[in-house]
Write a protein that holds these residues in place. Structure first.
Motif, PDB file in Angstrom:
ATOM      1  N   ILE A 144       0.849  -1.207   0.000  1.00  0.00           N
ATOM      2  CA  ILE A 144       0.000   0.000   0.000  1.00  0.00           C
ATOM      3  C   ILE A 144       0.877   1.246   0.000  1.00  0.00           C
ATOM      4  CG2 ILE A 144      -1.664   1.354   1.342  1.00  0.00           C
ATOM      5  CD1 ILE A 144      -2.824  -1.362   2.310  1.00  0.00           C
ATOM      6  N   ASN A 145       1.893   1.252   0.858  1.00  0.00           N
ATOM      7  CA  ASN A 145       2.807   2.394   0.924  1.00  0.00           C
ATOM      8  C   ASN A 145       3.535   2.607  -0.401  1.00  0.00           C
ATOM      9  OD1 ASN A 145       2.288   3.161   3.599  1.00  0.00           O
ATOM     10  ND2 ASN A 145       3.754   1.671   4.388  1.00  0.00           N
ATOM     11  N   MET A 146       4.024   1.518  -0.995  1.00  0.00           N
ATOM     12  CA  MET A 146       4.748   1.615  -2.268  1.00  0.00           C
ATOM     13  C   MET A 146       3.841   2.158  -3.376  1.00  0.00           C
ATOM     14  SD  MET A 146       7.966   0.393  -2.074  1.00  0.00           S
ATOM     15  CE  MET A 146       8.332  -0.363  -3.634  1.00  0.00           C
ATOM     16  N   LEU A 147       2.610   1.634  -3.438  1.00  0.00           N
ATOM     17  CA  LEU A 147       1.672   2.113  -4.466  1.00  0.00           C
ATOM     18  C   LEU A 147       1.356   3.586  -4.284  1.00  0.00           C
ATOM     19  CD1 LEU A 147      -0.982  -0.691  -4.983  1.00  0.00           C
ATOM     20  CD2 LEU A 147       0.377   0.442  -6.734  1.00  0.00           C
ATOM     21  N   ALA A 148       1.133   3.991  -3.041  1.00  0.00           N
ATOM     22  CA  ALA A 148       0.808   5.389  -2.774  1.00  0.00           C
ATOM     23  C   ALA A 148       1.941   6.304  -3.231  1.00  0.00           C
ATOM     24  CB  ALA A 148       0.523   5.583  -1.291  1.00  0.00           C
ATOM     25  N   LYS A 149       3.180   5.908  -2.931  1.00  0.00           N
ATOM     26  CA  LYS A 149       4.329   6.726  -3.347  1.00  0.00           C
ATOM     27  C   LYS A 149       4.472   6.730  -4.867  1.00  0.00           C
ATOM     28  CE  LYS A 149       7.025   6.267   0.859  1.00  0.00           C
ATOM     29  NZ  LYS A 149       8.204   5.677   1.495  1.00  0.00           N
ATOM     30  N   GLU A 150       4.333   5.557  -5.463  1.00  0.00           N
ATOM     31  CA  GLU A 150       4.504   5.430  -6.911  1.00  0.00           C
ATOM     32  C   GLU A 150       3.437   6.211  -7.678  1.00  0.00           C
ATOM     33  OE1 GLU A 150       4.409   1.718  -9.965  1.00  0.00           O
ATOM     34  OE2 GLU A 150       5.524   1.429  -8.088  1.00  0.00           O
ATOM     35  N   LEU A 151       2.224   6.216  -7.158  1.00  0.00           N
ATOM     36  CA  LEU A 151       1.117   6.901  -7.830  1.00  0.00           C
ATOM     37  C   LEU A 151       0.955   8.353  -7.375  1.00  0.00           C
ATOM     38  CD1 LEU A 151      -1.504   4.001  -7.652  1.00  0.00           C
ATOM     39  CD2 LEU A 151      -0.121   4.691  -9.631  1.00  0.00           C
ATOM     40  N   HIS A 152       1.795   8.773  -6.441  1.00  0.00           N
ATOM     41  CA  HIS A 152       1.725  10.127  -5.888  1.00  0.00           C
ATOM     42  C   HIS A 152       0.324  10.425  -5.352  1.00  0.00           C
ATOM     43  CE1 HIS A 152       5.672  10.874  -7.513  1.00  0.00           C
ATOM     44  NE2 HIS A 152       5.246  10.473  -8.701  1.00  0.00           N
ATOM     45  N   THR A 153      -0.151   9.517  -4.523  1.00  0.00           N
ATOM     46  CA  THR A 153      -1.481   9.663  -3.933  1.00  0.00           C
ATOM     47  C   THR A 153      -1.428   9.193  -2.488  1.00  0.00           C
ATOM     48  OG1 THR A 153      -3.816   9.168  -4.272  1.00  0.00           O
ATOM     49  CG2 THR A 153      -2.285   7.388  -4.700  1.00  0.00           C
ATOM     50  N   SER A 154      -2.559   9.235  -1.825  1.00  0.00           N
ATOM     51  CA  SER A 154      -2.598   8.828  -0.413  1.00  0.00           C
ATOM     52  C   SER A 154      -2.872   7.337  -0.284  1.00  0.00           C
ATOM     53  CB  SER A 154      -3.695   9.608   0.315  1.00  0.00           C
ATOM     54  OG  SER A 154      -4.960   9.215  -0.172  1.00  0.00           O
ATOM     55  N   LYS A 191      -5.045   6.183   1.666  1.00  0.00           N
ATOM     56  CA  LYS A 191      -6.508   6.119   1.704  1.00  0.00           C
ATOM     57  C   LYS A 191      -7.064   5.914   0.299  1.00  0.00           C
ATOM     58  CE  LYS A 191     -10.447   9.104   2.791  1.00  0.00           C
ATOM     59  NZ  LYS A 191     -11.009   9.639   1.588  1.00  0.00           N
ATOM     60  N   SER A 192      -6.559   6.669  -0.650  1.00  0.00           N
ATOM     61  CA  SER A 192      -7.079   6.559  -2.012  1.00  0.00           C
ATOM     62  C   SER A 192      -6.691   5.217  -2.643  1.00  0.00           C
ATOM     63  CB  SER A 192      -6.635   7.752  -2.846  1.00  0.00           C
ATOM     64  OG  SER A 192      -5.714   7.438  -3.793  1.00  0.00           O
ATOM     65  N   VAL A 193      -5.515   4.687  -2.309  1.00  0.00           N
ATOM     66  CA  VAL A 193      -5.112   3.367  -2.815  1.00  0.00           C
ATOM     67  C   VAL A 193      -6.082   2.307  -2.311  1.00  0.00           C
ATOM     68  CG1 VAL A 193      -3.347   1.560  -2.661  1.00  0.00           C
ATOM     69  CG2 VAL A 193      -2.668   3.928  -3.075  1.00  0.00           C
ATOM     70  N   ILE A 194      -6.397   2.349  -1.025  1.00  0.00           N
ATOM     71  CA  ILE A 194      -7.301   1.364  -0.427  1.00  0.00           C
ATOM     72  C   ILE A 194      -8.706   1.508  -1.001  1.00  0.00           C
ATOM     73  CG2 ILE A 194      -8.401   0.645   1.733  1.00  0.00           C
ATOM     74  CD1 ILE A 194      -5.723   1.487   3.112  1.00  0.00           C
ATOM     75  N   GLU A 195      -9.203   2.743  -1.113  1.00  0.00           N
ATOM     76  CA  GLU A 195     -10.549   2.960  -1.658  1.00  0.00           C
ATOM     77  C   GLU A 195     -10.654   2.453  -3.094  1.00  0.00           C
ATOM     78  OE1 GLU A 195     -11.980   6.861   0.914  1.00  0.00           O
ATOM     79  OE2 GLU A 195     -11.096   7.158  -1.077  1.00  0.00           O
ATOM     80  N   ALA A 241      -8.806   0.177  -4.519  1.00  0.00           N
ATOM     81  CA  ALA A 241      -8.687  -1.288  -4.516  1.00  0.00           C
ATOM     82  C   ALA A 241     -10.025  -1.932  -4.155  1.00  0.00           C
ATOM     83  CB  ALA A 241      -7.607  -1.718  -3.532  1.00  0.00           C
ATOM     84  N   ILE A 242     -10.709  -1.385  -3.183  1.00  0.00           N
ATOM     85  CA  ILE A 242     -12.000  -1.939  -2.764  1.00  0.00           C
ATOM     86  C   ILE A 242     -13.035  -1.770  -3.867  1.00  0.00           C
ATOM     87  CG2 ILE A 242     -13.929  -1.658  -1.155  1.00  0.00           C
ATOM     88  CD1 ILE A 242     -11.496  -3.088   0.026  1.00  0.00           C
ATOM     89  N   THR A 300     -12.519  -1.528  -7.072  1.00  0.00           N
ATOM     90  CA  THR A 300     -12.168  -2.447  -8.155  1.00  0.00           C
ATOM     91  C   THR A 300     -12.595  -3.864  -7.801  1.00  0.00           C
ATOM     92  OG1 THR A 300     -10.291  -1.057  -8.744  1.00  0.00           O
ATOM     93  CG2 THR A 300     -10.254  -3.325  -9.558  1.00  0.00           C
ATOM     94  N   TYR A 301     -12.390  -4.255  -6.557  1.00  0.00           N
ATOM     95  CA  TYR A 301     -12.772  -5.590  -6.098  1.00  0.00           C
ATOM     96  C   TYR A 301     -14.291  -5.768  -6.156  1.00  0.00           C
ATOM     97  CZ  TYR A 301     -12.927  -9.778  -3.181  1.00  0.00           C
ATOM     98  OH  TYR A 301     -13.148 -11.042  -2.710  1.00  0.00           O
ATOM     99  N   VAL A 302     -15.031  -4.759  -5.740  1.00  0.00           N
ATOM    100  CA  VAL A 302     -16.497  -4.814  -5.783  1.00  0.00           C
ATOM    101  C   VAL A 302     -16.969  -5.003  -7.223  1.00  0.00           C
ATOM    102  CG1 VAL A 302     -18.594  -3.430  -5.492  1.00  0.00           C
ATOM    103  CG2 VAL A 302     -16.917  -3.538  -3.656  1.00  0.00           C
ATOM    104  N   LYS A 303     -16.419  -4.237  -8.147  1.00  0.00           N
ATOM    105  CA  LYS A 303     -16.807  -4.360  -9.561  1.00  0.00           C
ATOM    106  C   LYS A 303     -16.504  -5.761 -10.091  1.00  0.00           C
ATOM    107  CE  LYS A 303     -16.253   0.491 -10.664  1.00  0.00           C
ATOM    108  NZ  LYS A 303     -15.404   1.506 -11.293  1.00  0.00           N
ATOM    109  N   LYS A 304     -15.359  -6.316  -9.693  1.00  0.00           N
ATOM    110  CA  LYS A 304     -14.982  -7.657 -10.135  1.00  0.00           C
ATOM    111  C   LYS A 304     -15.971  -8.694  -9.611  1.00  0.00           C
ATOM    112  CE  LYS A 304     -11.445 -11.123  -9.487  1.00  0.00           C
ATOM    113  NZ  LYS A 304     -10.798 -11.697  -8.349  1.00  0.00           N
ATOM    114  N   ILE A 305     -16.306  -8.615  -8.331  1.00  0.00           N
ATOM    115  CA  ILE A 305     -17.238  -9.566  -7.724  1.00  0.00           C
ATOM    116  C   ILE A 305     -18.619  -9.431  -8.356  1.00  0.00           C
ATOM    117  CG2 ILE A 305     -18.415 -10.213  -5.585  1.00  0.00           C
ATOM    118  CD1 ILE A 305     -15.483 -11.075  -5.731  1.00  0.00           C
ATOM    119  N   GLU A 306     -19.073  -8.199  -8.560  1.00  0.00           N
ATOM    120  CA  GLU A 306     -20.379  -7.982  -9.185  1.00  0.00           C
ATOM    121  C   GLU A 306     -20.417  -8.587 -10.582  1.00  0.00           C
ATOM    122  OE1 GLU A 306     -20.971  -3.754  -9.036  1.00  0.00           O
ATOM    123  OE2 GLU A 306     -21.975  -3.865  -7.099  1.00  0.00           O
TER     124      GLU A 306
END
Length: 85
Positions: free
Chosen positions: A17-27, A29-33, A35-36, A38-44
């Motif tokens: 999570i930390n690596m993605l946030a740094k790599e994407l220049h975002t928080s 929180k936004s990485v986790i949101e 990801a969730i 995307t997961y919801v759309k996949k399950i649906e």
């Protein structure tokens, strides 16, 4: 409104999570949101389910809106009469 979430996660997951946030220049929180969501759309898509159909379903009532309003008004009037005496 944002709410606080507390969860124990594996150190490797937290590191990712930390690596993605740094790599994407975002928080984180936004990485986790994201990801969730995307997961919801996949399950649906996989299960053909709609999250809204599984939730409250208040819009799916046997009664019409007019009947609900009528019952509420009747209950309110009875309540007012009871307190007036």
């Amino acid at each position: 409104m944002d709410k606080v979430l507390s969860a124990r996660v594996d150190e490797r997951v937290l590191h990712q999570i930390n690596m993605l946030a740094k790599e994407l220049h975002t928080s984180k929180k936004s990485v986790i949101e994201e990801a969730i969501m995307t997961y919801v759309k996949k399950i649906e898509a996989e299960k053909g389910m709609d999250v809204l159909d599984l939730t409250s379903g208040a819009w799916k009532r046997d009664e019409s809106a007019e009947e609900i309003v009528s019952k509420a008004r009747t209950a309110f009037r009875k309540s007012m009469e009871r307190h007036r005496k």
